[in-house]
Design a protein around this motif. Structure first.
Motif, PDB file in Angstrom:
ATOM      1  N   ALA A  44      16.990  38.201 -50.191  1.00 20.05           N
ATOM      2  CA  ALA A  44      17.526  39.085 -51.225  1.00 20.05           C
ATOM      3  C   ALA A  44      17.267  40.539 -50.910  1.00 20.05           C
ATOM      4  CB  ALA A  44      16.907  38.738 -52.576  1.00 20.05           C
ATOM      5  N   TRP A  45      18.022  41.374 -51.565  1.00 23.60           N
ATOM      6  CA  TRP A  45      17.796  42.817 -51.535  1.00 23.60           C
ATOM      7  C   TRP A  45      17.434  43.284 -52.943  1.00 23.60           C
ATOM      8  CZ3 TRP A  45      17.562  45.734 -47.229  1.00 23.60           C
ATOM      9  CH2 TRP A  45      18.134  45.222 -46.055  1.00 23.60           C
ATOM     10  N   PHE A  46      16.413  44.122 -53.006  1.00 21.56           N
ATOM     11  CA  PHE A  46      16.013  44.790 -54.229  1.00 21.56           C
ATOM     12  C   PHE A  46      16.055  46.291 -53.982  1.00 21.56           C
ATOM     13  CE2 PHE A  46      14.095  41.472 -56.982  1.00 21.56           C
ATOM     14  CZ  PHE A  46      14.208  40.405 -56.128  1.00 21.56           C
ATOM     15  N   ARG A  47      16.016  47.048 -55.047  1.00 21.84           N
ATOM     16  CA  ARG A  47      15.905  48.490 -54.889  1.00 21.84           C
ATOM     17  C   ARG A  47      14.946  49.035 -55.928  1.00 21.84           C
ATOM     18  NH1 ARG A  47      22.040  50.412 -56.493  1.00 21.84           N
ATOM     19  NH2 ARG A  47      21.962  50.045 -58.742  1.00 21.84           N
ATOM     20  N   GLN A  48      14.385  50.190 -55.601  1.00 23.36           N
ATOM     21  CA  GLN A  48      13.359  50.772 -56.453  1.00 23.36           C
ATOM     22  C   GLN A  48      13.447  52.289 -56.422  1.00 23.36           C
ATOM     23  OE1 GLN A  48       9.327  49.839 -55.266  1.00 23.36           O
ATOM     24  NE2 GLN A  48       8.580  50.043 -57.372  1.00 23.36           N
ATOM     25  N   ALA A  49      13.516  52.874 -57.602  1.00 20.59           N
ATOM     26  CA  ALA A  49      13.461  54.326 -57.735  1.00 20.59           C
ATOM     27  C   ALA A  49      12.009  54.728 -57.938  1.00 20.59           C
ATOM     28  CB  ALA A  49      14.303  54.768 -58.920  1.00 20.59           C
ATOM     29  N   ALA A  62      21.100  41.855 -54.751  1.00 23.57           N
ATOM     30  CA  ALA A  62      21.940  40.773 -54.237  1.00 23.57           C
ATOM     31  C   ALA A  62      21.050  39.746 -53.544  1.00 23.57           C
ATOM     32  CB  ALA A  62      22.984  41.308 -53.254  1.00 23.57           C
ATOM     33  N   SER A  63      21.536  38.510 -53.469  1.00 26.44           N
ATOM     34  CA  SER A  63      20.782  37.472 -52.776  1.00 26.44           C
ATOM     35  C   SER A  63      21.746  36.495 -52.109  1.00 26.44           C
ATOM     36  CB  SER A  63      19.859  36.726 -53.750  1.00 26.44           C
ATOM     37  OG  SER A  63      20.620  36.141 -54.798  1.00 26.44           O
ATOM     38  N   ILE A  64      21.210  35.743 -51.146  1.00 26.55           N
ATOM     39  CA  ILE A  64      22.054  34.822 -50.374  1.00 26.55           C
ATOM     40  C   ILE A  64      21.223  33.655 -49.885  1.00 26.55           C
ATOM     41  CG2 ILE A  64      21.635  36.111 -48.219  1.00 26.55           C
ATOM     42  CD1 ILE A  64      24.572  35.453 -47.436  1.00 26.55           C
ATOM     43  N   TYR A 113      15.428  50.591 -50.678  1.00 28.54           N
ATOM     44  CA  TYR A 113      15.929  49.221 -50.691  1.00 28.54           C
ATOM     45  C   TYR A 113      14.986  48.321 -49.900  1.00 28.54           C
ATOM     46  CZ  TYR A 113      20.276  50.663 -52.868  1.00 28.54           C
ATOM     47  OH  TYR A 113      21.202  51.145 -53.759  1.00 28.54           O
ATOM     48  N   TYR A 114      14.639  47.204 -50.517  1.00 31.21           N
ATOM     49  CA  TYR A 114      13.700  46.273 -49.922  1.00 31.21           C
ATOM     50  C   TYR A 114      14.363  44.926 -49.677  1.00 31.21           C
ATOM     51  CZ  TYR A 114      10.050  49.525 -51.351  1.00 31.21           C
ATOM     52  OH  TYR A 114       9.262  50.629 -51.511  1.00 31.21           O
ATOM     53  N   CYS A 115      14.113  44.385 -48.515  1.00 29.14           N
ATOM     54  CA  CYS A 115      14.506  43.019 -48.208  1.00 29.14           C
ATOM     55  C   CYS A 115      13.388  42.090 -48.673  1.00 29.14           C
ATOM     56  CB  CYS A 115      14.714  42.887 -46.705  1.00 29.14           C
ATOM     57  SG  CYS A 115      15.247  41.275 -46.144  1.00 29.14           S
ATOM     58  N   ALA A 116      13.753  40.922 -49.128  1.00 26.39           N
ATOM     59  CA  ALA A 116      12.744  40.006 -49.653  1.00 26.39           C
ATOM     60  C   ALA A 116      13.108  38.571 -49.333  1.00 26.39           C
ATOM     61  CB  ALA A 116      12.612  40.187 -51.158  1.00 26.39           C
ATOM     62  N   LYS A 117      12.080  37.764 -49.153  1.00 24.05           N
ATOM     63  CA  LYS A 117      12.281  36.315 -49.109  1.00 24.05           C
ATOM     64  C   LYS A 117      11.919  35.776 -50.483  1.00 24.05           C
ATOM     65  CE  LYS A 117      11.096  31.933 -47.054  1.00 24.05           C
ATOM     66  NZ  LYS A 117      10.339  31.179 -46.044  1.00 24.05           N
ATOM     67  N   ALA A 170      18.760  37.952 -57.981  1.00 21.69           N
ATOM     68  CA  ALA A 170      19.782  39.003 -57.979  1.00 21.69           C
ATOM     69  C   ALA A 170      20.173  39.439 -59.374  1.00 21.69           C
ATOM     70  CB  ALA A 170      21.022  38.517 -57.234  1.00 21.69           C
ATOM     71  N   GLU A 171      20.155  38.515 -60.335  1.00 24.12           N
ATOM     72  CA  GLU A 171      20.766  38.774 -61.640  1.00 24.12           C
ATOM     73  C   GLU A 171      19.785  39.101 -62.749  1.00 24.12           C
ATOM     74  OE1 GLU A 171      23.260  35.419 -62.418  1.00 24.12           O
ATOM     75  OE2 GLU A 171      24.618  35.849 -60.752  1.00 24.12           O
ATOM     76  N   ALA A 172      18.507  38.969 -62.494  1.00 25.35           N
ATOM     77  CA  ALA A 172      17.520  39.095 -63.576  1.00 25.35           C
ATOM     78  C   ALA A 172      16.879  40.462 -63.692  1.00 25.35           C
ATOM     79  CB  ALA A 172      16.438  38.030 -63.399  1.00 25.35           C
TER      80      ALA A 172
END
Length: 131
Positions: A35-40, A49-51, A94-98, A108-110
């Motif tokens: 997944a990808w997350f983002r943080q300000a 998003a996730s896959i 933007y952070y990649c995550a397992k 992705a949606e929460a």
């Protein structure tokens, strides 16, 4: 060794595009949810998003649907985030995550709650957008 390495961040004008890459160790990547997350600054991480790396099913936050696309290259153990029509409010780290395998859609949606199902993180890539 579990490892995620992001690349592709940078600066772009509003309306432009960027592609982020996340290279994973083979053991981390195989049959997983990435997944990808983002943080300000000063805020919590938010799912983008996730896959599923095996079947390829994808999930998106409402804020990026139609503009961002997550994909993967299994031969390279790499996940991508193609970001189009970028807006000033997309400027974040933007952070990649397992993720926990069974919670891929949730990640992705929460919103900020999706971070609770992350098993480990990359170090992040900065995206800057000028208007």
């Amino acid at each position: 060794l579990d490892q995620l390495v992001e690349s592709g961040g940078g600066s772009v004008q509003a309306g432009g595009s960027l592609r982020l890459s996340c290279s994973a160790s083979k053991d981390s990547y195989s049959s997983s949810c990435m997944a990808w997350f983002r943080q300000a600054p000063g805020k919590e991480r938010v799912g983008v998003a996730s896959i599923y790396t095996s079947g390829g099913s994808t999930y998106y936050a409402d804020s990026v649907k139609g503009r961002f696309s997550i994909s993967r290259d299994n031969a390279k153990s790499t996940v991508y985030l193609q970001m189009n029509s970028l807006k000033p409010e997309d400027a974040d780290r933007y952070y990649c995550a397992k993720n926990t395998f069974t919670a891929c859609k949730w990640a992705a949606e929460a919103g900020t709650e999706g971070a609770a199902v992350v098993e480990f993180w990359g170090k992040g890539a900065q995206v800057t957008i000028s208007s």
